[in-house]
Design a protein around this motif. Structure first.
Motif, PDB file in Angstrom:
ATOM      1  N   ASN A   1       0.844  -1.197   0.000  1.00 33.79           N
ATOM      2  CA  ASN A   1       0.000   0.000   0.000  1.00 33.79           C
ATOM      3  C   ASN A   1       0.876   1.243   0.000  1.00 33.79           C
ATOM      4  O   ASN A   1       1.805   1.335   0.811  1.00 33.79           O
ATOM      5  CB  ASN A   1      -0.888   0.029   1.248  1.00 33.79           C
ATOM      6  CG  ASN A   1      -2.189  -0.707   1.072  1.00 33.79           C
ATOM      7  OD1 ASN A   1      -2.643  -0.945  -0.032  1.00 33.79           O
ATOM      8  ND2 ASN A   1      -2.812  -1.059   2.192  1.00 33.79           N
ATOM      9  N   PRO A   2       0.628   2.212  -0.890  1.00 35.13           N
ATOM     10  CA  PRO A   2      -0.372   2.262  -1.956  1.00 35.13           C
ATOM     11  C   PRO A   2       0.160   1.606  -3.219  1.00 35.13           C
ATOM     12  O   PRO A   2       1.333   1.292  -3.329  1.00 35.13           O
ATOM     13  CB  PRO A   2      -0.548   3.772  -2.158  1.00 35.13           C
ATOM     14  CG  PRO A   2       0.826   4.315  -1.891  1.00 35.13           C
ATOM     15  CD  PRO A   2       1.392   3.464  -0.777  1.00 35.13           C
TER      16      PRO A   2
ATOM     17  N   VAL B   1      -5.622   1.273  -2.595  1.00 39.47           N
ATOM     18  CA  VAL B   1      -5.176   0.948  -1.241  1.00 39.47           C
ATOM     19  C   VAL B   1      -6.165  -0.060  -0.684  1.00 39.47           C
ATOM     20  O   VAL B   1      -7.308  -0.153  -1.147  1.00 39.47           O
ATOM     21  CB  VAL B   1      -5.105   2.192  -0.331  1.00 39.47           C
ATOM     22  CG1 VAL B   1      -3.972   3.108  -0.740  1.00 39.47           C
ATOM     23  CG2 VAL B   1      -6.431   2.953  -0.322  1.00 39.47           C
TER      24      VAL B   1
END
Length: 931
Positions: A145-146, A156
């Motif tokens: 993430n991201p 995300v």
């Protein structure tokens, strides 16, 4: 599939080095860009964007090739959270190269399963001007993430619960700076990758496409996937790690799914191959690329010897590592130790990057909340906040609840004695001025029946939980300060953005060096008031209480029939399961909501794909691992800190002892990633390639070593009966009272003796008050309440400080201190002098407002006047008194200091310490001169 084309640019003939300014070199520019980058570097549009955290926040840096890859701090993100220690996070760049998206959080969130899974912040940053758009979503602090793709759409994810049985995939339009959709999926969906025709990711080991909220399985890559990226043409690249067989090194495999077929492109070392995105919707394999037999044109190969953190947009520069260096107190600049590699020449460069800090830019405007605090004020003693009662039992900024910050030698002493049940040092009544009764740490918190904890296991827990801090992170060893409390105000674990309201109902209340949480709320009956105060203020008592919890977790694991190796607690490795339970709990059979699962939850299983499959043992290869701890499960981190001792941030030389290793390699014997997968928890990592999933709660027995194999035991430095060592104070204690005939000394405490350093008190020659908010009493003043701190520095061992703010922030953050001397009658000349502490104050333009208080209409002597003082004492190295000038004062005289300073960015400390009013004699000293 095109023919293999080596995409690494070839070296060019060297030519004279283009000049690079000295200031640019200090920001990490390559000193020989012509030789390293080639002759066209000055006209290149290539740029590298990276993030690194320290105590002020998560910094986003940009390095452009046209500047010889000199680094600049684009912005600093910290969600307005003060006093939370170091920050961590990840960042990706969108397909246009114009925007970055960051996921970031305090490093301590990695220690709290609830916050690690859905507590991290998200922001979109414009790379041209540093403008930040914070999003309200809270997501998982995970290595994937991201995720950016070829366009401006970014993904995300967050699990809906700690055991990750469902996942929400959140799509962000980075150009618009908003969330466009949220899809909830059954199961643990990881490595989400955006694409124009649908998104991709991994579910139970298989590559899936997510379209219109529906999942379609496309391929079984085999092994455990740890990277997924989609090209602009829609091809999906995947990296996996196959478990090593005995005597065979684990390998990473590169896969491509082109919409029709799944192809294996080749292999590399498991820990030496990375998949990154480049401009134009291309991907790149970076690292050990010799075994990649073929690759399409939109998959670039970039050779590197070590693991790569980030690649520049065109692949001309690789960031191998970046970790915070010590931050200079004098100039407040950010410094990073950086290693980069120029791919054209293969040259590596190691240097310290120095950049100018940027003000935190991700605090949203405040809004009403259900627990707003009214104006607080300090009347020479404590901050009062009567509107709502805090959940946590021991308050912040209570002068009767100050904490002495220990040094590493004291912590090791306490642990060595505590594991032997002999931490019985006498604490007298009123210890640390808390007003409590006499006690001994293990008299209050005796060891329960159970195994003896190896010292290095407990030391590792303290290193991971708090970096061995009992007091607030603002306090250096030897200082007093507020108790270290996890989530005192509660807004971290709420769904709100930043500190826009106080929500005591969601406070965590983890106190001190071992983060004791149970029993630390005001309504709990587990501990007495005296026991709670000892836990919060005395590092030795806190260690005794934390050690009890660790022993209890070992016992709980045993009660469920769970064991590792031969289960002998003498061996450090055999505590792997106990520290697993210390972090995420030990779940009994029949627990409500567990769906029949029991034992140790999925969150901390090393097989959990929330942790990258290509990771090396925590800290074994690179201490930079500590800057992104969420890449490892909690028990892996504890084993790492046991193997590689922690150092205190202020004193890197001071470390606790290494264990007595059982192997000649001086390493612990660690379990494999799939050690806790088997019939006991219906986990089949190899057979059908489904991998472990969220239902794999471990409740079996397993072994990876025995006493005949190399296992490690504790090493004690302090024997039973050893006296408590003196604190290795960073700053000297200064208890010398101010002495001048007839002087009225107004300290920041009414009773100056209430400090944990042992300084004697002094008669109070007036009154001191702090008032919060603008105007004082405004309903928004809870912002200032959160960011006011007491510190055992300055005159007679106590001061208050906050941060300077711009006029625009004054309604939320203003703090005004007022010194009022007891001038009973008469009008005469006084010299006013202010005490500046040796540390904890960095404001260079503190504006003291002198109000003469004569009270005679139109008397020119009664006009207000100011004295601007440089409080930054880092260059002085000692406490000092500074003149505010000579003034004619009357009975209503007072001096005020506000943290409201035009242009302030909220990062600079401004302090309120003692002030003395001295009857004028001799030659007057001018404003700002030494007294």
């Amino acid at each position: 599939m095109s023919a293999s084309v080596l995409a690494v640019p070839q070296p060019v003939a060297a030519r004279p080095i283009s000049p690079v300014p000295a200031e640019t070199l200090s920001r990490g520019a390559l000193a020989d860009p012509d030789a390293s980058l080639g002759p066209d570097w000055a006209g290149s549009k290539d740029q590298l964007v990276a993030g690194a955290g320290d105590r002020s926040g998560f910094h986003l840096f940009v390095a452009r090739e046209r500047d010889a890859f000199a680094w600049s701090n684009l912005t600093t993100l910290n969600a307005g959270l003060p006093d939370v220690g170091n920050w961590t996070g990840s960042v990706c760049v969108t397909g246009s190269g114009k925007r970055a998206v960051a996921v970031y959080a305090p490093t301590s969130y990695s220690n709290k399963p609830e916050l690690a899974t859905k507590g991290a912040y998200v922001a979109v940053v414009d790379l041209t001007n540093g403008k930040v758009v914070p999003l309200k979503e809270r997501v998982q602090l995970a290595y994937y993430n991201p995720s950016c793709g070829a366009g401006e759409r970014v993904l995300v994810t967050r699990p809906t619960d700690v055991d990750q049985q469902t996942t929400e995939v959140i799509a962000i339009d980075a150009a618009a700076g908003k969330v466009t959709s949220t899809v909830r999926l059954a199961g643990q969906f990881t490595n989400a990758a955006p694409a124009a025709e649908g998104d991709y990711g991994i579910l139970r080991g298989g590559l899936h496409r997510l379209r219109a909220g529906k999942l379609t399985k496309l391929a079984d890559p085999g092994g455990q996937p740890f990277a997924v990226r989609v090209t602009a043409a829609g091809a999906v690249d995947v990296l996996t790690v196959d478990e090593a067989k005995p005597g065979v090194e684990a390998r990473a495999s590169a896969h491509r799914y082109d919409g029709r077929r799944h192809t294996v492109l080749g292999t590399g070392r498991a820990t030496g191959l990375e998949l990154v995105g480049l401009s134009g919707g291309r991907n790149a394999l970076v690292g050990d690329i010799a075994g990649i037999r073929r690759h399409p044109a939109d998959l670039v190969l970039l050779k590197a010897g070590d693991k790569t953190r980030v690649a520049s947009r065109e692949g001309h520069l690789l960031l191998m590592s970046a970790s915070p260096a010590e931050t200079g107190q004098a100039d407040r600049r950010t410094r990073l130790d950086v290693t980069v590699r120029a791919t054209r020449s293969g040259r590596e460069s190691r240097h310290t990057v120095t950049t100018t800090p940027k003000a935190p830019a991700d605090v949203a405007a405040p809004r009403a909340g259900r627990r707003q605090a009214p104006s607080a004020q300090i009347t020479g003693e404590v901050i009062t906040n009567p509107f709502f009662r805090p959940t946590c039992a021991v308050p912040r900024n209570d002068i009767r609840r100050q904490v002495l910050q220990p040094s590493a030698n004291q912590v090791e002493w306490a642990v060595d004695l505590a594991v032997q049940g002999k931490l019985t040092v006498s604490r007298p009544a009123n210890y640390l001025k808390t007003g409590g009764p006499a006690y001994t740490p293990q008299g209050l918190f005796p060891l329960p029946s159970g195994p003896r904890v190896p010292a290095q296991v407990m030391l590792a827990v303290l290193a991971q939980e708090t970096n061995m801090a009992q007091a607030s992170w603002h306090a250096a060893p030897g200082d007093g300060g507020n108790p270290l409390v996890s989530d005192y105000y509660g807004s971290r674990s709420s769904s709100s953005w930043g500190w826009d309201y106080i929500d005591y109902d969601s406070s965590d209340c983890g106190y001190g060096i071992s983060q004791v949480t149970d029993g630390m709320t005001w309504d709990s009956t587990k501990w007495t008031e005296a026991e709670r105060v000892a836990i919060s203020s005395d590092y030795a008592a806190n260690i005794a209480a934390g050690l009890r919890i660790l022993v209890e977790k070992f016992n709980q694991v045993q009660s469920l029939g769970i064991s590792v190796n031969t289960n002998d607690p003498r061996y450090i490795e055999n505590w792997f399961l106990a520290v697993w339970g210390y972090n995420s709990g030990v779940h009994p059979q029949g627990e409500p909501g567990a769906n029949g699962n029991y034992g140790l939850g999925w969150f901390n299983n090393p097989a959990n794909p929330s942790y990258p499959a290509n990771r090396t043992p925590f800290l074994r290869i690179n201490t930079d691992d500590a800057s992104h701890p969420s890449d490892w499960s909690y028990p892996e981190r504890i084993m790492g800190w046991a193997e590689v001792p922690q150092w205190q941030w202020i004193d890197p030389v001071t470390k606790y002892s290494k264990p007595l290793f059982g192997s000649s390699s001086n390493q612990l014997s660690l379990p494999s990633r799939y050690q806790f997968c088997g019939a006991a928890n219906n986990c089949s990592p190899f057979g059908d390639n489904s991998g472990c999933d969220e239902s794999c709660w471990w409740h079996g027995s397993t072994s990876w070593a025995s006493e005949a194999a190399p296992l490690s035991t504790e090493k004690l430095v302090y024997a039973v009966g050893s006296a408590e060592p003196a604190v290795k104070a960073v700053y000297p204690k200064r208890c010398t009272p101010f002495s001048a005939s007839g002087a009225l000394v107004v300290d920041d405490l009414k009773d100056s003796s209430i400090n944990p350093l042992g300084c004697a008190g002094q008669s109070w020659g007036g009154k001191f008050t702090l008032r919060l908010g603008s105007p004082a009493g405004d309903g928004n003043s809870f912002y200032a309440d959160i960011d006011v701190h007491q510190l055992g520095a300055g005159y007679l061992g106590h001061m208050w400080f906050t941060h300077s703010v711009d006029d625009s922030d004054a309604p939320l953050h203003q703090v005004v201190g007022t010194w009022t001397p007891n001038i009973r009658s008469g009008i005469k000349s006084w010299d006013i002098v202010v005490h500046l502490p040796s540390h904890g104050a960095n404001e260079t333009a503190a504006e003291y407002l002198i109000q003469p208080g004569i009270g005679i209409y139109n008397d020119p002597r009664d006009q207000e006047r100011t004295c601007v003082v440089n409080q930054d004492s880092a260059t002085q190295g000692a406490d000092r008194w500074v003149s505010l000038g000579r003034h004619t004062l009357g009975p209503r005289a007072r001096v005020q200091l506000s943290n409201r300073i035009t242009g302030a960015n909220g990062e600079v400390d401004i302090a309120w310490d003692a002030m003395a009013f001295v009857p004028a004699t001799g030659t007057a000293k001018s404003c700002g001169t030494a007294w």
